[in-house]
Design a protein around this motif. Structure first.
Motif, mmCIF file in Angstrom:
data_model
loop_
_atom_site.group_PDB
_atom_site.id
_atom_site.type_symbol
_atom_site.label_atom_id
_atom_site.label_comp_id
_atom_site.label_asym_id
_atom_site.label_seq_id
_atom_site.Cartn_x
_atom_site.Cartn_y
_atom_site.Cartn_z
ATOM 1 N N TYR A 36 20.126 33.544 12.035
ATOM 2 C CA TYR A 36 20.729 34.711 11.400
ATOM 3 C C TYR A 36 20.354 34.664 9.927
ATOM 4 C CZ TYR A 36 23.906 35.683 15.349
ATOM 5 O OH TYR A 36 24.434 35.998 16.577
ATOM 6 N N THR A 37 20.136 35.836 9.334
ATOM 7 C CA THR A 37 19.827 35.903 7.900
ATOM 8 C C THR A 37 20.810 36.836 7.208
ATOM 9 O OG1 THR A 37 17.471 35.475 8.248
ATOM 10 C CG2 THR A 37 18.098 36.500 6.165
ATOM 11 N N PHE A 38 21.568 36.282 6.263
ATOM 12 C CA PHE A 38 22.417 37.109 5.407
ATOM 13 C C PHE A 38 21.532 37.662 4.293
ATOM 14 C CE2 PHE A 38 25.712 34.389 7.259
ATOM 15 C CZ PHE A 38 26.710 35.316 7.523
ATOM 16 N N THR A 39 21.366 38.981 4.263
ATOM 17 C CA THR A 39 20.573 39.595 3.197
ATOM 18 C C THR A 39 21.444 39.964 1.993
ATOM 19 O OG1 THR A 39 20.831 41.747 4.286
ATOM 20 C CG2 THR A 39 18.846 40.473 4.789
ATOM 21 N N SER A 40 22.737 40.025 2.205
ATOM 22 C CA SER A 40 23.710 40.239 1.135
ATOM 23 C C SER A 40 25.070 39.798 1.672
ATOM 24 C CB SER A 40 23.758 41.712 0.708
ATOM 25 O OG SER A 40 24.343 42.503 1.726
ATOM 26 N N LYS A 41 26.100 39.933 0.864
ATOM 27 C CA LYS A 41 27.422 39.485 1.303
ATOM 28 C C LYS A 41 27.970 40.332 2.441
ATOM 29 C CE LYS A 41 30.118 42.167 -2.046
ATOM 30 N NZ LYS A 41 31.119 42.101 -3.130
ATOM 31 N N ASP A 42 27.423 41.541 2.633
ATOM 32 C CA ASP A 42 27.944 42.404 3.693
ATOM 33 C C ASP A 42 26.855 42.900 4.644
ATOM 34 O OD1 ASP A 42 26.663 44.117 1.993
ATOM 35 O OD2 ASP A 42 28.452 45.238 1.408
ATOM 36 N N SER A 43 25.736 42.162 4.719
ATOM 37 C CA SER A 43 24.655 42.551 5.614
ATOM 38 C C SER A 43 24.017 41.327 6.254
ATOM 39 C CB SER A 43 23.596 43.339 4.839
ATOM 40 O OG SER A 43 22.584 43.802 5.702
ATOM 41 N N LEU A 44 23.741 41.435 7.560
ATOM 42 C CA LEU A 44 23.230 40.309 8.340
ATOM 43 C C LEU A 44 22.152 40.812 9.290
ATOM 44 C CD1 LEU A 44 23.723 37.278 9.359
ATOM 45 C CD2 LEU A 44 25.269 38.301 11.012
ATOM 46 N N LYS A 45 21.116 39.975 9.515
ATOM 47 C CA LYS A 45 20.067 40.317 10.469
ATOM 48 C C LYS A 45 19.787 39.125 11.374
ATOM 49 C CE LYS A 45 17.381 43.703 7.831
ATOM 50 N NZ LYS A 45 16.005 44.118 7.495
ATOM 51 N N PHE A 46 19.350 39.403 12.624
ATOM 52 C CA PHE A 46 18.787 38.321 13.411
ATOM 53 C C PHE A 46 17.380 38.672 13.882
ATOM 54 C CE2 PHE A 46 20.723 40.579 17.051
ATOM 55 C CZ PHE A 46 19.741 40.469 18.017
ATOM 56 N N SER A 47 16.908 39.882 13.562
ATOM 57 C CA SER A 47 15.513 40.254 13.754
ATOM 58 C C SER A 47 15.235 41.422 12.820
ATOM 59 C CB SER A 47 15.240 40.648 15.204
ATOM 60 O OG SER A 47 15.796 41.916 15.488
ATOM 61 N N ALA A 48 13.983 41.793 12.737
ATOM 62 C CA ALA A 48 13.599 42.831 11.783
ATOM 63 C C ALA A 48 14.252 44.174 12.081
ATOM 64 C CB ALA A 48 12.083 42.976 11.769
ATOM 65 N N ASN A 49 14.618 44.389 13.340
ATOM 66 C CA ASN A 49 15.120 45.711 13.738
ATOM 67 C C ASN A 49 16.635 45.784 13.873
ATOM 68 O OD1 ASN A 49 12.462 46.691 13.983
ATOM 69 N ND2 ASN A 49 12.281 45.743 15.988
ATOM 70 N N ASN A 50 17.317 44.714 13.505
ATOM 71 C CA ASN A 50 18.770 44.698 13.684
ATOM 72 C C ASN A 50 19.485 44.501 12.349
ATOM 73 O OD1 ASN A 50 17.614 43.560 16.414
ATOM 74 N ND2 ASN A 50 19.577 44.489 16.855
ATOM 75 N N ASN A 51 20.274 45.495 11.966
ATOM 76 C CA ASN A 51 21.094 45.395 10.769
ATOM 77 C C ASN A 51 22.552 45.324 11.175
ATOM 78 O OD1 ASN A 51 20.294 45.142 8.098
ATOM 79 N ND2 ASN A 51 19.373 47.183 8.075
ATOM 80 N N PHE A 52 23.222 44.256 10.771
ATOM 81 C CA PHE A 52 24.641 44.098 11.065
ATOM 82 C C PHE A 52 25.435 44.268 9.778
ATOM 83 C CE2 PHE A 52 23.780 40.849 14.731
ATOM 84 C CZ PHE A 52 23.118 41.844 15.429
#
Length: 216
Positions: free
Chosen positions: A89-105
């Motif tokens: 999993y990659t946290f791109t900011s304090k309120d955004s997470l990804k586990f692949s290029a096409n998924n924004n959590f």
């Protein structure tokens, strides 16, 4: 009189000094979190052993639990659990997470608990009212028709901090023999809601076990 006056001066100075100290403390800078942060699965632990309920009554006989779970395919069991969930999993900011290029959590954090929301679309509705096993979960899939597609919202929970956190996952099997002999089983990023056991029908059977997957 002079002594009283002197005491007042000392008290005023003390209060003023305390106020200045408080102001200085409030100006302490909090270090910025160095996003992006990528974490990887390292291990997993069981929150509790497999539980089984029949008609709302817990069954503690290990033999009966094993028999009920015996025909679940290996891909849907806790065996080799780490390989069945995202490899990072990659946290791109304090309120955004990804586990692949096409998924924004989207991440909402309260103390050490995260509630992670992700939105997708589908040509079909994934919510089948006949296979209603999600009613036993803390987070339930929401599906809203939108023309020829369906907007889908899913959520899951994690605990810890951005560089060391635990994702809650479930291993479950649900059988509802009175309605088309429905059986559902699987693994899900979710949590069990024990207050919903009362929703089981007289012959319904639910088996469930919760785990933490550690990401660091």
């Amino acid at each position: 009189m002079k002594i009283k006056y002197l005491k007042r001066i000392i008290l005023v100075c003390f209060i003023y000094s305390f106020a200045l100290t408080g102001c200085k403390k409030s100006n302490v800078e909090v270090p910025e979190i160095p996003f992006p942060i990528t974490v990887y699965p390292t291990s997993y632990t069981a929150k509790f052993a497999m539980k089984m309920f029949v008609g709302g009554v817990e069954i503690t006989d290990a033999g009966k639990i094993t028999k009920f779970m015996a025909n679940v395919p290996a891909n849907y069991t806790s065996t080799d659990l780490l390989s069945k969930f995202p490899a990072s999993y990659t946290f791109t900011s304090k309120d955004s997470l990804k586990f692949s290029a096409n998924n924004n959590f989207f991440v909402a954090k309260t103390n050490d608990r995260y509630v992670i929301t992700y939105l997708t679309t589908s040509s079909t509705n994934p919510v089948n009212p006949l296979v209603d096993y999600e009613k036993f979960f803390v987070f339930q899939t929401k599906a809203v028709p939108n023309g020829s597609t369906v907007n889908i919202t899913r959520q899951f929970a994690a605990y810890g901090n951005y560089s060391n956190f635990k994702v809650s996952v479930l291993n479950y099997k649900y059988r509802k023999p009175n309605i088309n002999n429905v059986t559902a089983y699987g693994l899900a990023t979710n949590e069990f809601d024990p207050t919903t056991v009362s929703k089981l029908g007289p012959t319904d059977t639910l088996a469930v076990q919760e785990f933490f997957i550690d990401y660091k």
